[in-house]
Design a protein around this motif. Structure first.
Motif, PDB file in Angstrom:
ATOM      1  N   LEU A 110     -10.020  14.252  -5.313  1.00 39.50           N
ATOM      2  CA  LEU A 110     -11.274  13.581  -4.953  1.00 39.50           C
ATOM      3  C   LEU A 110     -10.879  12.338  -4.171  1.00 39.50           C
ATOM      4  CD1 LEU A 110     -14.358  13.128  -5.114  1.00 39.50           C
ATOM      5  CD2 LEU A 110     -13.982  11.989  -7.309  1.00 39.50           C
ATOM      6  N   LEU A 111     -11.260  12.284  -2.885  1.00 37.91           N
ATOM      7  CA  LEU A 111     -10.794  11.160  -2.066  1.00 37.91           C
ATOM      8  C   LEU A 111     -11.924  10.512  -1.273  1.00 37.91           C
ATOM      9  CD1 LEU A 111     -10.283  11.807   1.286  1.00 37.91           C
ATOM     10  CD2 LEU A 111      -8.829  13.519   0.252  1.00 37.91           C
ATOM     11  N   VAL A 112     -11.744   9.225  -1.021  1.00 44.79           N
ATOM     12  CA  VAL A 112     -12.605   8.460  -0.119  1.00 44.79           C
ATOM     13  C   VAL A 112     -11.776   8.167   1.119  1.00 44.79           C
ATOM     14  CG1 VAL A 112     -13.803   6.272   0.240  1.00 44.79           C
ATOM     15  CG2 VAL A 112     -13.934   7.406  -1.986  1.00 44.79           C
ATOM     16  N   THR A 113     -12.260   8.566   2.289  1.00 42.28           N
ATOM     17  CA  THR A 113     -11.520   8.312   3.528  1.00 42.28           C
ATOM     18  C   THR A 113     -12.475   8.176   4.699  1.00 42.28           C
ATOM     19  OG1 THR A 113      -9.770   9.125   4.997  1.00 42.28           O
ATOM     20  CG2 THR A 113     -11.177  10.784   3.994  1.00 42.28           C
ATOM     21  N   ASP A 138      -8.532   6.307  -2.899  1.00 42.14           N
ATOM     22  CA  ASP A 138      -9.494   5.459  -2.200  1.00 42.14           C
ATOM     23  C   ASP A 138      -8.846   4.941  -0.919  1.00 42.14           C
ATOM     24  OD1 ASP A 138     -11.666   3.940  -1.532  1.00 42.14           O
ATOM     25  OD2 ASP A 138     -11.713   2.745  -3.361  1.00 42.14           O
ATOM     26  N   GLU A 139      -9.233   5.511   0.220  1.00 40.98           N
ATOM     27  CA  GLU A 139      -8.707   5.160   1.545  1.00 40.98           C
ATOM     28  C   GLU A 139      -7.172   5.203   1.588  1.00 40.98           C
ATOM     29  OE1 GLU A 139     -10.383   5.178   4.040  1.00 40.98           O
ATOM     30  OE2 GLU A 139     -12.421   4.505   3.638  1.00 40.98           O
ATOM     31  N   PRO A 140      -6.581   6.378   1.357  1.00 41.26           N
ATOM     32  CA  PRO A 140      -5.114   6.464   1.324  1.00 41.26           C
ATOM     33  C   PRO A 140      -4.447   6.267   2.677  1.00 41.26           C
ATOM     34  CG  PRO A 140      -6.079   8.656   1.201  1.00 41.26           C
ATOM     35  CD  PRO A 140      -7.213   7.681   1.097  1.00 41.26           C
ATOM     36  N   LYS A 165       0.832  -1.200   0.000  1.00 41.80           N
ATOM     37  CA  LYS A 165       0.000   0.000   0.000  1.00 41.80           C
ATOM     38  C   LYS A 165       0.872   1.258   0.000  1.00 41.80           C
ATOM     39  CE  LYS A 165      -4.303   1.481   0.197  1.00 41.80           C
ATOM     40  NZ  LYS A 165      -5.282   1.361   1.271  1.00 41.80           N
ATOM     41  N   ARG A 166       1.947   1.254   0.778  1.00 39.24           N
ATOM     42  CA  ARG A 166       2.824   2.428   0.845  1.00 39.24           C
ATOM     43  C   ARG A 166       3.576   2.636  -0.474  1.00 39.24           C
ATOM     44  NH1 ARG A 166       4.407   0.084   5.659  1.00 39.24           N
ATOM     45  NH2 ARG A 166       6.584  -0.024   5.014  1.00 39.24           N
ATOM     46  N   ILE A 167       3.977   1.535  -1.099  1.00 36.67           N
ATOM     47  CA  ILE A 167       4.676   1.637  -2.392  1.00 36.67           C
ATOM     48  C   ILE A 167       3.728   2.165  -3.467  1.00 36.67           C
ATOM     49  CG2 ILE A 167       5.697   0.245  -4.252  1.00 36.67           C
ATOM     50  CD1 ILE A 167       6.903  -1.466  -1.877  1.00 36.67           C
ATOM     51  N   ALA A 168       2.480   1.703  -3.442  1.00 31.23           N
ATOM     52  CA  ALA A 168       1.482   2.200  -4.406  1.00 31.23           C
ATOM     53  C   ALA A 168       1.232   3.690  -4.204  1.00 31.23           C
ATOM     54  CB  ALA A 168       0.177   1.422  -4.250  1.00 31.23           C
ATOM     55  N   LEU A 169       1.218   4.119  -2.937  1.00 33.44           N
ATOM     56  CA  LEU A 169       1.017   5.533  -2.636  1.00 33.44           C
ATOM     57  C   LEU A 169       2.204   6.355  -3.139  1.00 33.44           C
ATOM     58  CD1 LEU A 169      -0.622   7.772  -1.304  1.00 33.44           C
ATOM     59  CD2 LEU A 169       0.417   7.156   0.891  1.00 33.44           C
ATOM     60  N   ASP A 208     -11.143   0.055   6.430  1.00 27.13           N
ATOM     61  CA  ASP A 208     -12.173  -0.489   5.526  1.00 27.13           C
ATOM     62  C   ASP A 208     -13.600  -0.303   6.029  1.00 27.13           C
ATOM     63  OD1 ASP A 208     -10.203  -1.474   3.709  1.00 27.13           O
ATOM     64  OD2 ASP A 208      -9.864  -3.164   5.040  1.00 27.13           O
ATOM     65  N   LEU A 209     -13.786   0.362   7.171  1.00 29.05           N
ATOM     66  CA  LEU A 209     -15.155   0.674   7.604  1.00 29.05           C
ATOM     67  C   LEU A 209     -15.523   2.059   7.078  1.00 29.05           C
ATOM     68  CD1 LEU A 209     -15.503  -0.503  11.322  1.00 29.05           C
ATOM     69  CD2 LEU A 209     -16.273  -1.667   9.261  1.00 29.05           C
ATOM     70  N   ASP A 210     -16.771   2.197   6.614  1.00 25.17           N
ATOM     71  CA  ASP A 210     -17.222   3.486   6.122  1.00 25.17           C
ATOM     72  C   ASP A 210     -17.595   4.395   7.292  1.00 25.17           C
ATOM     73  OD1 ASP A 210     -20.103   2.949   6.800  1.00 25.17           O
ATOM     74  OD2 ASP A 210     -19.783   1.367   5.320  1.00 25.17           O
TER      75      ASP A 210
END
Length: 627
Positions: free
Chosen positions: A206-209, A180-182, A157-161, A468-470
């Motif tokens: 535009l982010l989902v968090t 998406d949930e960074p 996840k950190r490498i993708a970020l 992962d919880l909304d």
């Protein structure tokens, strides 16, 4: 500049629409947070905007000059390549030279670094390289030549970020960054750094968090997907809560009015057909509209459970001189603590210092190397771990919950059925009869959570429960825990969640050191920053005294490395450039026609410049001592 326009777009899976005929616009500089329950289309909407999925109906326009970058929850890599090649995947002269330079740095190959210097100068790659260094360092990414397939979920996840941030840093002039949930799998220091980084970059976001402090720090507008519609709120998360409550109240009043009108129209519709005429056709059509309005249900779960919890005795858990280590990695060293009734303890520390191991030792899932752990006979653990549900997927949600118990006992002597309990945790009747393998990742986490609570434990252990919880589910969980009478141990990087629920903190420092801090996470950060400031002042004072006492011949004994010489050269260019920008911005503030938004933007940039100048000037002074 106009980036994206959506007009009446609809997307469905099966017979149920995720969203229906929604419209919105994204303009340059917008910073938007998208929130909704799991499974209603947040990630799908991001994929549509990224071009990975299509809409069923409506029109979507994306400016041809805009690049859309998507950071997903499940990042995709070339598994056979190493970290370096996955991060620097774009074929461009600057990217290619930076890749070579980072490889030389990783191998500590100074000769190669010197050989690349001329090319770096010619391409003007140094500024970009400084940005790359910062990203890799702050996200704790090292050993760039290890294969990606061997990495843990958090490392991936950190490498993708890092890959995403480097891509937009390379060319983000007209980029829409969607995340998406960074903050999942980042520790608090990384989250705070990411907040500052995104605020300093001139990007459209535009982010989902689920992290409400992160949301407030980064976003200026909130979009909510609910009941197939999109609602827009300007301002902070707190403002969103207030405005949403007012909207629901207004909608409920409208529904109540429709119900009264529906009763009158229903009586007319039930009359004999001869009582109707062709002129009443419009009234019949209007009846069905009123009926649909009257039968609307607004789902705004406000969970208030008076739990009939298993009784906790006087003795809960006693830990005496507990030691635990894995080789040279010391987790606990002589740890002593006696838990009291109703305690709410937060556990924080960097990744890898032993937080999850500590939870396992308490539950006796893992054994301590030495020491005593006495657990009271009445203690019933409820463990929400990061591993998720361990069940067969071909089971319906309601069947799985009923396999634990048919009813949930309440303190007033009553009980809730499995179906009622599921509804409180936002599982609608139709969702209760779906198979578990058809649930989204967030919905599975929600099911895992409620099944633990359904067992009615009196000592809850929550290991990263917010991942992962909304946000709606988090609100339900927080309300539940606010009224919970048992003990709670929480490991979380969600600062807002911790501030709401814990009384004190165990701070895992590493090397077996665990400090007990009497306060919330925000109070701890204030105290920590004060301590850092005191330490810096002491170090500065000590350095000054040492410098006053040493001779010039002793100074030159220190020889700068190639990297330090290069850093010094860059600082001599960067400091004047920042001072010039600061002067220009100060002049802009004095112009008479400047508006509030421009003042706010310039002020933020001036704060960032002053901070950067202080750091760079201190570093320049330090290096100049040896030249």
């Amino acid at each position: 500049m106009h980036y994206i326009s959506a007009e009446n777009i609809t997307k469905s899976y099966g017979i149920n629409p995720l969203f229906s005929h929604i419209s919105f616009h994204i303009n340059e500089g917008d910073k938007i947070a998208l929130i909704a329950r799991n499974g209603v289309g947040k990630s799908t909407l991001l994929k549509i905007l990224a071009g990975n999925e299509t809409v069923d109906e409506g029109n979507l326009f994306i400016n041809k000059n805009v690049t859309v970058a998507l950071f997903e929850q499940e990042p995709k890599f070339d598994e056979e390549k190493n970290v370096l090649d996955n991060i620097f995947h774009i074929n461009h002269p600057i990217i290619n030279i930076i890749r070579e330079y980072e490889m030389a740095t990783d191998n500590n190959d100074e000769a190669k670094m010197i050989a690349l210097t001329t090319t770096m100068d010619e391409l003007g790659a140094w500024d970009f390289e400084v940005n790359v260094k910062q990203i890799l360092s702050k996200l704790n990414i090292h050993h760039l030549q290890q294969p990606v397939k061997n990495l843990s979920g958090g490392q991936r996840k950190r490498i993708a970020l890092a890959k995403t941030l480097i891509d937009i840093g390379f060319d983000h002039k007209h980029t829409l960054l969607m995340m998406d949930e960074p903050t999942n799998h980042l520790d608090v220091a990384m989250i705070e750094w990411l907040e500052n980084y995104l605020n300093q970059q001139n990007i459209t976001l535009l982010l989902v968090t689920h992290d409400r402090y992160f949301l407030d720090a980064v976003a200026e507008e909130i979009w909510e997907l609910e009941r197939e519609n999109l609602y827009v709120y300007k301002g902070s998360y707190e403002n969103y809560i207030e405005k949403k409550a007012a909207r629901i109240e207004s909608e409920q009043a409208s529904i109540d009015k429709a119900k009264n009108e529906y009763r009158k129209e229903l009586e007319w519709m039930r009359k004999q057909p001869r009582a109707r005429t062709t002129k009443s056709k419009s009234r019949q059509d209007n009846f069905y509209e009123i009926e649909a309005k009257a039968k609307q249900k607004i789902e705004d779960a406000q969970l208030q459970l008076q739990v009939k919890m298993s009784r906790l005795g006087g003795k809960i858990i006693e830990m005496k001189k507990v030691n635990k280590a894995y080789g040279n990695n010391i987790i606990l060293q002589g740890f002593d603590y006696t838990f009291s009734k109703g305690e709410r303890i937060g556990i924080i520390g960097k990744n890898g210092v032993g937080k999850s191991t500590f939870l396992n030792i308490i539950q006796q899932i893992e054994k301590a190397d030495s020491g005593k752990i006495n657990i009271g006979d009445t203690v019933v653990f409820g463990n929400f771990s990061q591993q998720g549900l361990a069940i067969k997927d071909n089971v319906r949600v309601i069947e799985y919950v009923k396999s634990i118990a048919e009813n949930f006992p309440l303190a007033n002597g009553g009980s809730l059925s499995a179906a009622q309990f599921l509804e409180l945790f936002l599982f609608t009747p139709d969702k209760q009869y779906t198979y578990i393998n058809s649930l989204s990742g967030g919905e599975k986490k929600r099911l895992q959570l409620l099944t633990i609570l359904f067992k009615n434990p009196n000592f809850l252990i929550l290991d990263e429960p917010t991942n992962d919880l909304d946000l709606p589910t988090l609100a339900v969980l927080e309300r539940f825990l606010a009224n919970y009478q048992g003990c709670v141990l929480i490991v979380s990087h969600d600062r807002y969640f911790m501030d709401r629920l814990v009384d004190h903190l165990f701070i895992f420092e590493g090397n077996g050191i665990v400090n007990d801090f009497p306060g919330t996470y925000s109070q701890f950060r204030i105290w920590e920053k004060e301590q850092e400031k005191i330490l810096q002042e002491k170090q500065l004072s000590s350095t000054t005294n040492v410098k006053n006492n040493i001779t010039s011949s002793e100074v030159v004994k220190k020889k700068l490395s190639f990297k330090e010489k290069r850093e010094f050269e860059l600082l001599e260019k960067e400091i004047p450039a920042l001072e010039k920008e600061k002067e220009q911005l100060t002049l802009q503030l004095s112009t008479p026609d400047i508006n509030y938004l421009q003042i706010d933007e310039i002020s933020k940039r001036l704060i960032a410049i002053n901070t950067s100048l202080e750091e760079k000037e201190m570093r320049w002074l330090e290096l100049s001592e040896y030249l």
